[in-house]
Design a protein around this motif. Structure first.
Motif, PDB file in Angstrom:
ATOM      1  N   ALA A  24       0.817  -1.218   0.000  1.00  0.00           N
ATOM      2  CA  ALA A  24       0.000   0.000   0.000  1.00  0.00           C
ATOM      3  C   ALA A  24       0.851   1.268   0.000  1.00  0.00           C
ATOM      4  N   ALA A  25       2.040   1.201   0.593  1.00  0.00           N
ATOM      5  CA  ALA A  25       2.882   2.404   0.705  1.00  0.00           C
ATOM      6  C   ALA A  25       3.376   2.887  -0.661  1.00  0.00           C
ATOM      7  N   ASP A  26       3.382   1.983  -1.663  1.00  0.00           N
ATOM      8  CA  ASP A  26       3.883   2.372  -2.996  1.00  0.00           C
ATOM      9  C   ASP A  26       2.869   3.189  -3.804  1.00  0.00           C
ATOM     10  N   TYR A  27       1.596   3.169  -3.370  1.00  0.00           N
ATOM     11  CA  TYR A  27       0.526   3.737  -4.212  1.00  0.00           C
ATOM     12  C   TYR A  27       0.260   5.208  -3.901  1.00  0.00           C
ATOM     13  N   ARG A  28       0.252   6.015  -4.970  1.00  0.00           N
ATOM     14  CA  ARG A  28      -0.138   7.414  -4.803  1.00  0.00           C
ATOM     15  C   ARG A  28      -1.644   7.503  -5.031  1.00  0.00           C
ATOM     16  N   HIS A  29      -2.287   8.449  -4.352  1.00  0.00           N
ATOM     17  CA  HIS A  29      -3.744   8.545  -4.491  1.00  0.00           C
ATOM     18  C   HIS A  29      -4.112   9.297  -5.777  1.00  0.00           C
ATOM     19  N   ARG A  30      -5.059   8.754  -6.534  1.00  0.00           N
ATOM     20  CA  ARG A  30      -5.565   9.458  -7.721  1.00  0.00           C
ATOM     21  C   ARG A  30      -7.081   9.474  -7.642  1.00  0.00           C
ATOM     22  N   ASP A  31      -7.661  10.621  -7.452  1.00  0.00           N
ATOM     23  CA  ASP A  31      -9.132  10.636  -7.474  1.00  0.00           C
ATOM     24  C   ASP A  31      -9.581  11.102  -8.844  1.00  0.00           C
ATOM     25  N   THR A  32      -9.696  12.416  -9.041  1.00  0.00           N
ATOM     26  CA  THR A  32     -10.114  12.885 -10.359  1.00  0.00           C
ATOM     27  C   THR A  32      -8.917  12.832 -11.313  1.00  0.00           C
ATOM     28  N   VAL A  33      -9.101  12.119 -12.439  1.00  0.00           N
ATOM     29  CA  VAL A  33      -8.019  11.991 -13.423  1.00  0.00           C
ATOM     30  C   VAL A  33      -8.374  12.820 -14.659  1.00  0.00           C
ATOM     31  N   PRO A  34      -7.621  13.873 -14.950  1.00  0.00           N
ATOM     32  CA  PRO A  34      -7.914  14.663 -16.150  1.00  0.00           C
ATOM     33  C   PRO A  34      -7.732  13.793 -17.398  1.00  0.00           C
ATOM     34  N   VAL A  35      -8.603  13.959 -18.377  1.00  0.00           N
ATOM     35  CA  VAL A  35      -8.546  13.123 -19.585  1.00  0.00           C
ATOM     36  C   VAL A  35      -7.782  13.869 -20.683  1.00  0.00           C
ATOM     37  N   ARG A  36      -6.631  13.286 -21.087  1.00  0.00           N
ATOM     38  CA  ARG A  36      -5.830  13.903 -22.152  1.00  0.00           C
ATOM     39  C   ARG A  36      -5.948  13.102 -23.438  1.00  0.00           C
ATOM     40  N   ARG A  37      -6.112  11.778 -23.277  1.00  0.00           N
ATOM     41  CA  ARG A  37      -6.069  10.896 -24.451  1.00  0.00           C
ATOM     42  C   ARG A  37      -7.166   9.841 -24.295  1.00  0.00           C
ATOM     43  N   ALA A  38      -7.950   9.667 -25.349  1.00  0.00           N
ATOM     44  CA  ALA A  38      -9.041   8.684 -25.295  1.00  0.00           C
ATOM     45  C   ALA A  38      -8.902   7.704 -26.438  1.00  0.00           C
ATOM     46  N   LEU A  39      -9.230   6.445 -26.143  1.00  0.00           N
ATOM     47  CA  LEU A  39      -9.226   5.395 -27.161  1.00  0.00           C
ATOM     48  C   LEU A  39     -10.681   5.035 -27.441  1.00  0.00           C
ATOM     49  N   ILE A  40     -11.076   5.126 -28.690  1.00  0.00           N
ATOM     50  CA  ILE A  40     -12.476   4.855 -29.037  1.00  0.00           C
ATOM     51  C   ILE A  40     -12.522   3.773 -30.110  1.00  0.00           C
ATOM     52  N   SER A  41     -13.301   2.705 -29.850  1.00  0.00           N
ATOM     53  CA  SER A  41     -13.453   1.616 -30.819  1.00  0.00           C
ATOM     54  C   SER A  41     -14.849   1.033 -30.619  1.00  0.00           C
ATOM     55  N   VAL A  42     -15.770   1.429 -31.484  1.00  0.00           N
ATOM     56  CA  VAL A  42     -17.169   1.050 -31.253  1.00  0.00           C
ATOM     57  C   VAL A  42     -17.818   0.449 -32.495  1.00  0.00           C
ATOM     58  N   SER A  43     -18.589  -0.605 -32.266  1.00  0.00           N
ATOM     59  CA  SER A  43     -19.404  -1.185 -33.335  1.00  0.00           C
ATOM     60  C   SER A  43     -20.667  -0.377 -33.512  1.00  0.00           C
ATOM     61  N   ASP A  44     -21.322  -0.094 -32.382  1.00  0.00           N
ATOM     62  CA  ASP A  44     -22.546   0.714 -32.397  1.00  0.00           C
ATOM     63  C   ASP A  44     -22.119   2.176 -32.369  1.00  0.00           C
ATOM     64  N   LYS A  45     -22.359   2.855 -33.495  1.00  0.00           N
ATOM     65  CA  LYS A  45     -21.844   4.229 -33.636  1.00  0.00           C
ATOM     66  C   LYS A  45     -22.823   5.279 -33.087  1.00  0.00           C
ATOM     67  N   THR A  46     -23.861   4.844 -32.394  1.00  0.00           N
ATOM     68  CA  THR A  46     -24.825   5.791 -31.811  1.00  0.00           C
ATOM     69  C   THR A  46     -24.098   6.827 -30.945  1.00  0.00           C
ATOM     70  N   GLY A  47     -24.328   8.090 -31.225  1.00  0.00           N
ATOM     71  CA  GLY A  47     -23.780   9.170 -30.396  1.00  0.00           C
ATOM     72  C   GLY A  47     -22.282   9.379 -30.542  1.00  0.00           C
ATOM     73  N   LEU A  48     -21.642   8.651 -31.474  1.00  0.00           N
ATOM     74  CA  LEU A  48     -20.174   8.719 -31.593  1.00  0.00           C
ATOM     75  C   LEU A  48     -19.691  10.108 -32.002  1.00  0.00           C
ATOM     76  N   VAL A  49     -20.329  10.676 -33.034  1.00  0.00           N
ATOM     77  CA  VAL A  49     -19.843  11.963 -33.548  1.00  0.00           C
ATOM     78  C   VAL A  49     -19.976  13.046 -32.474  1.00  0.00           C
ATOM     79  N   GLU A  50     -21.099  13.032 -31.764  1.00  0.00           N
ATOM     80  CA  GLU A  50     -21.321  14.028 -30.696  1.00  0.00           C
ATOM     81  C   GLU A  50     -20.282  13.844 -29.585  1.00  0.00           C
ATOM     82  N   LEU A  51     -20.001  12.575 -29.257  1.00  0.00           N
ATOM     83  CA  LEU A  51     -19.006  12.292 -28.213  1.00  0.00           C
ATOM     84  C   LEU A  51     -17.636  12.817 -28.645  1.00  0.00           C
TER      85      LEU A  51
END
Ligand SMILES: NC(=O)c1ncn([C@@H]2O[C@H](COP(=O)(O)O)[C@@H](O)[C@H]2O)c1NC=O
Length: 533
Positions: free
Chosen positions: A8-35
């Motif tokens: 446990a001593a090795d772990y740093r706390h991370r609560d809110t993680v800012p999103v810099r990079r997203a991986l998207i791979s979807v079969s159902d393209k509903t809402g994809l463009v808006e996202l």
């Protein structure tokens, strides 16, 4: 290398993680463009696969092809696209640990803070009746690998498997990132999603094995070696069988039954409504002609066929109008205006049918509490029936077989004429929707008296003739199982029943047949019974 024991001593706390990079791979393209638009606007870099990337790019948003970061083209007809350390190290690096952070940098890979994946439509492909070759191609491998990796690593990554969550996630991204509570909730949903997916694949293959063992005949196939049930809650119900019991509905993926029906009107469905509507379907859909079944407490209090659904309803209702009060009605054809007019004056809890004509909806709109359920297209009875027991399940194939009347054995009286034989065949089919010691009296394609739910057959006979009253005289009767003694049959004979169909097979068949012969009553043996416990 074995999984390490965390310190446990090795772990740093991370609560809110800012999103810099997203991986998207979807079969159902509903809402994809808006996202994609919302993420790009929030400054997120998008990495994506084949047609997902093409859809995002076509909408004018910047996106990096996953092959650019892996250094490999999508290969083997798309079987290998994202299965690469450049993807999976970015998903699995636990950035609470300094050593992971350093190793990832040494490898030259970057982390993903958001992953959006939905899987190849396996269940829908099976439901479409596709051939095994096509079905197997729809087993997603790379998708579940990414979902499971990101879900395991939810202390660092938000995993989204359902377009319904896009709004929540983009709101979180705009507000600075997904917090740990949201990431944990999304991870639980993600593992439920892949578990259900694998359950569907395992069940499909287990059914194929059972079919192989039965030489390809699914109807007579043995039972699969394993059954995986993974279902998601669709709705909390107000309560269960009684008001102090919590209850919810869990439809099966790819199902086409009552759990998938669309409610077109009326009050919220209750637990008991669902149970009765299912029993009503079983009864109505066992007939080829237009048919209506009226159910109370999972038992039919009227079943009839007719030239139209309106005619069938009127005849089914006439069987037992007292019990039909507050009943659940199923029809095996769409509800017409005429049928709706026949039903409207009667207090009814639910109507379930393959459809409702415009005129029918106009008539029934005034009945604010009446629940109208439209079945999904292609409704078909289940191929496997499951029942929960304490500590496990029972499974069986449904009771579909119906002995052709031409094969019935005449053991008493004159052979039935065409109309009587038709009534006997109707009664024989109808009685298999009736529970325990079913005795069903019929006339003119309609039940006129039903005895059910008794622990001996003679009481069911009394009940059936009492309910039929004067209509017992001249009716025909079906008994779902043999008469163990002549006493039950004698009750029917005394009431004026003129023809009987039953399986036979009792050690006292001779005594039973002799009673029929003495009364000059026609009796057929079918050689098969139709218990419905
Ligand atoms: N093979 C892989 O490496 C792989 N990686 C992602 N997928 C799936 O491919 C689909 C998206 O592909 P596309 O972006 O080409 O429409 C997703 O449903 C995703 O779950 C893969 N396909 C199947 O396994």
């Amino acid at each position: 290398m074995a999984a390490p024991t965390p310190n446990a001593a090795d772990y740093r706390h991370r609560d809110t993680v800012p999103v810099r990079r997203a991986l998207i791979s979807v079969s159902d393209k509903t809402g994809l463009v808006e996202l994609a638009a919302a993420l790009v606007e929030a400054g997120v870099e998008l990495v994506s696969t084949g047609s997902t990337a093409a859809t995002i790019a076509a909408a004018g948003h910047p996106v990096t092809e996953v092959s650019e970061i892996t250094g490999f083209p999508e290969s083997l007809d798309g079987r290998v696209k994202t299965l690469h350390p450049a993807v999976h190290a970015g998903l699995l690096a636990d950035l609470r640990l300094e050593r992971h952070e350093h190793q990832l940098a040494e490898l030259g890979f970057a982390p993903f803070e958001l992953v959006v994946v939905n899987l190849y439509p396996f269940v829908e492909t099976v439901a479409s009746g596709a051939l095994p070759l096509a079905v197997v191609e729809q087993i997603d491998i790379g998708g579940p690998a990414m979902v499971r990796a990101s879900a395991k690593n939810h202390p660092n990554v938000a995993i989204v498997v359902d377009p319904a969550d896009y709004g929540t996630v983009t709101d979180a991204v705009r507000a600075g990132g997904a917090d740990l509570a949201l990431r944990t909730r999304l991870a639980a949903k993600a593992f439920a999603h892949t578990a259900a997916y694998d359950a569907a694949v395992a069940s499909y293959l287990a059914e194929r094995v059972a079919e192989q063992d039965a030489d390809g005949a699914s109807e007579t196939a043995g039972l699969p070696a394993s059954i995986r049930i993974a279902v998601d809650k669709a709705a909390d119900l107000r309560y269960g069988e009684n008001s102090h019991q919590a209850a919810a509905l869990y439809p099966a993926a790819g199902g086409t039954g009552i759990a998938q029906a669309t409610q077109l009107g009326g009050k919220e469905m209750s637990y008991n409504n669902f149970v009765d509507a299912d029993a009503a379907l079983r009864a109505a859909f066992d007939h080829d002609e237009p048919a209506v079944a009226i159910i109370k407490h999972a038992n039919p209090c009227g079943i009839a066929v007719g030239a139209t659904i309106a005619e069938a309803h009127a005849a089914a209702h006439a069987c037992d109008p007292v019990s039909a009060f507050g009943g659940v009605i199923a029809a095996n054809r769409p509800i017409t205006r005429e049928a709706a007019e026949s039903i409207a004056p009667i207090f009814t809890e639910v109507i379930v049918a393959p459809g409702f004509d415009e005129g029918a909806l106009e008539v029934l709109a005034a009945k604010k509490n009446l629940r109208l359920l439209q079945l999904p297209e292609g409704y078909a009875p289940e191929v496997l029936e499951l029942r929960q027991l304490s500590g496990g399940f029972l499974a069986q194939r449904p009771d579909r077989h119906f002995a052709d009347p031409a094969t019935w054995q005449l053991v008493s009286g004159e052979a039935a004429n065409e109309a009587t034989l038709a009534d006997l065949a109707f009664a024989w089919r109808a009685c298999r929707a009736v529970k325990s010691n079913a005795i069903l009296l019929a006339h003119g394609g309609a039940s006129v008296g039903v005895g059910m739910g008794q622990v001996n057959r003679v009481d069911s006979c009394h009940l059936a003739v009492t309910r039929a009253g004067e209509r017992a005289a001249g009716s025909v009767a079906a008994s779902d199982a043999f008469f163990p003694f002549a006493d039950g049959l004698q009750v029917l004979i005394n009431a004026g029943v003129r023809a009987v169909v039953q399986p036979g097979g009792s050690v006292r068949d001779e005594e039973v047949i002799a009673a029929a012969q003495a009364a000059g009553v026609t009796m057929y043996l079918t050689g098969e019974r139709h218990f419905f416990h």
